[in-house]
Write a protein that holds these residues in place. Structure first.
Motif, short mmCIF file in Angstrom:
data_model
loop_
_atom_site.label_atom_id
_atom_site.label_comp_id
_atom_site.label_asym_id
_atom_site.label_seq_id
_atom_site.Cartn_x
_atom_site.Cartn_y
_atom_site.Cartn_z
N ARG A 215 0.80 -1.22 0.00
CA ARG A 215 0.00 0.00 0.00
C ARG A 215 0.84 1.27 0.00
O ARG A 215 0.43 2.30 -0.55
N GLY B 225 -0.29 3.69 -2.80
CA GLY B 225 -1.47 3.14 -3.46
C GLY B 225 -2.35 4.25 -4.01
O GLY B 225 -2.68 5.20 -3.31
N ASP C 96 -6.97 -0.08 -2.75
CA ASP C 96 -5.66 0.13 -3.40
C ASP C 96 -5.82 -0.16 -4.89
O ASP C 96 -5.98 -1.30 -5.31
N HIS D 208 -0.25 1.28 -8.47
CA HIS D 208 0.83 2.25 -8.28
C HIS D 208 1.39 2.66 -9.64
O HIS D 208 1.59 1.81 -10.51
#
Length: 344
Positions: free
Chosen positions: A116, A152, A235, A238
Motif C-alpha cells: 500500500r 497506493g 488500493d 501504483h
C-alpha cells in the motif's frame, strides 16, 4: 633603493600573473536532468531537489545537475529514449508512458498487490529489478539509478461521490496506461488513458468524471480545485518511475564521482524516496481535508465486492506475460512472498 624596491614588486606581480595563468581551474561536470514535473511539484521539492543538492555537496562541487522541468527535454513518452540517446544526461519519468516496454516492471501497477505504501512498493519493484535479468533488460541502454512508485492510488471524483460499484457505471475515469485499463473493465467504469499533465483541464471541462492517481497530486498539480471526493480504502495500484542516466555520461564520470552516485542511488534512494513520498502524500490528504475534500471509506462488505472483481487481474496479467515469453508466473510468486512479509 626605491628603484630596486619597485623592480622587486613588479617581479612579484608578473610572477603571480604567470603562476595564476598556469593553474587550470576545473569546471564542474554539468549534467542535464529531464523531468516531467513542474518545480513546485511535491516530488521535486521533497525528493529530486534534495538529491541534487546531496550529489553536488558530496562531490564538493565537481558535479552540477541542471533540472529541466515540464518535459522541456522530451515528452514523457520519449523521456527514456531521450536518455538513451543523450538528449538528457539523467531523467526521471514514469514507465506507463511507453506502452509495453516495461511490462514486467508494471506488474506492480496492478491493484491490491499487497503493497500500500510507496516505501513497500518501491522496495518490491527494486527487488524485482535486482532479481530478474528480464526486468533489467527492460532498461537496456541506460544506467538505472533507482526505481520508485507512488503510494497506493485512489479513485478521485469531480462531483459525484461513489459509495458502491453501481455508482461507477457510466463514469469516465482517467487511468495511467494500458495496464490500468484492466481495472476499469473489472470495476465497470469507462477507462480513459491520459497523461497526468492533461487531467486537470480534462476534469475541469467535464471530459472525464474523475481519475486514479495518488493523493499528493491534489496539491502538487492542484487537482483539489476540480475534485471533491476520493475513495480511501481501495488500493488501485501504483504508478512506477525510473531515475536513469545515459550510459556515456555515466562512463565519463571519474571514479570518485561514480562512488557518490552509487552511494546516493540504489537501495538508499529507494528508501529515501519511498519514505518522503508516503509523508507528503499523507500531508496532502490532511491539507485537502481542511479545504472540504471528502475521503469516502467504503464499508467492509463493499470493499470485498471490489476486491473480488480485482483479484483475477494479477493472474490474467501473469498469463499474458507468459504468452510473450516473459516470467509472469515467477514474478507473481515472488511478489506474493514479498507481500507476506509486509504488514500495512
Amino acid at each position: 633603493m626605491k628603484k630596486q624596491r619597485w623592480i622587486s614588486i613588479l617581479i612579484l606581480i608578473f610572477g603571480g600573473i604567470i603562476f595564476c595563468s598556469s593553474v587550470t581551474i576545473a569546471k564542474p561536470i554539468e549534467l542535464s536532468l529531464g523531468l516531467i514535473v513542474p518545480p513546485k511539484h511535491l516530488r521535486y521539492i521533497h525528493v529530486i531537489e534534495p538529491w541534487i543538492k546531496m550529489i553536488e555537496e558530496r562531490t564538493k562541487g565537481a558535479v552540477k545537475i541542471n533540472p529541466y522541468f515540464n518535459m522541456t527535454l522530451a515528452p514523457a513518452a520519449e523521456m527514456f529514449d531521450a536518455t538513451v540517446s543523450g538528449v538528457a544526461d539523467i531523467s526521471e519519468s514514469y514507465t506507463f508512458g511507453v506502452p509495453g516496454k516495461f511490462a514486467m516492471t508494471e506488474f506492480l501497477q496492478l491493484p491490491e498487490t499487497g503493497f500500500r505504501s510507496s516505501l513497500s512498493c518501491s522496495r518490491a519493484v527494486w527487488h524485482l529489478y535486482k532479481t530478474f535479468p528480464e526486468v533489467q533488460a527492460e532498461y537496456k541502454g541506460v544506467k538505472v539509478l533507482w526505481l520508485h512508485t507512488t503510494p497506493g492510488m485512489k479513485l478521485m471524483l469531480k462531483r459525484k461521490p461513489v459509495r458502491s460499484l453501481e455508482d461507477l457505471k457510466g463514469l469516465k475515469i482517467a487511468v495511467s496506461g494500458a495496464t490500468m485499463v484492466k481495472v476499469g473493465k473489472a470495476l465497470g467504469f469507462s477507462p480513459v488513458t491520459m497523461p497526468t499533465a492533461d487531467i486537470y483541464v480534462a476534469q475541469d471541462k467535464g471530459v472525464i468524471d474523475g481519475h486514479i492517481r495518488p493523493s499528493e497530486l491534489l496539491i502538487s498539480r492542484r487537482f483539489f480545485e476540480v475534485t471533491k471526493y476520493g475513495i480511501e480504502n481501495i488500493d488501485l495500484g501504483h504508478d512506477i518511475f525510473f531515475v536513469a542516466m545515459n550510459l556515456k555520461a555515466w562512463e565519463k564520470l571519474p571514479p570518485e564521482v561514480k562512488k557518490v552516485f552509487e552511494e546516493l542511488s540504489g537501495d538508499w534512494a529507494v528508501d529515501f524516496t519511498g519514505k518522503a513520498w508516503d509523508k507528503f502524500d499523507k500531508d496532502a490528504e490532511t491539507e485537502v481535508k481542511a479545504k472540504g475534500f471528502e475521503f469516502i471509506t467504503l464499508p467492509p462488505k463493499e470493499v470485498e465486492r471490489w476486491r473480488k472483481l480485482l483479484a483475477p487481474i494479477k493472474e490474467e496479467y501473469a498469463q499474458e506475460l507468459e504468452a510473450k515469453k516473459m516470467p509472469g508466473k515467477k514474478i507473481l510468486e515472488e511478489l506474493k512472498k514479498l507481500a507476506e512479509k509486509v504488514k500495512e
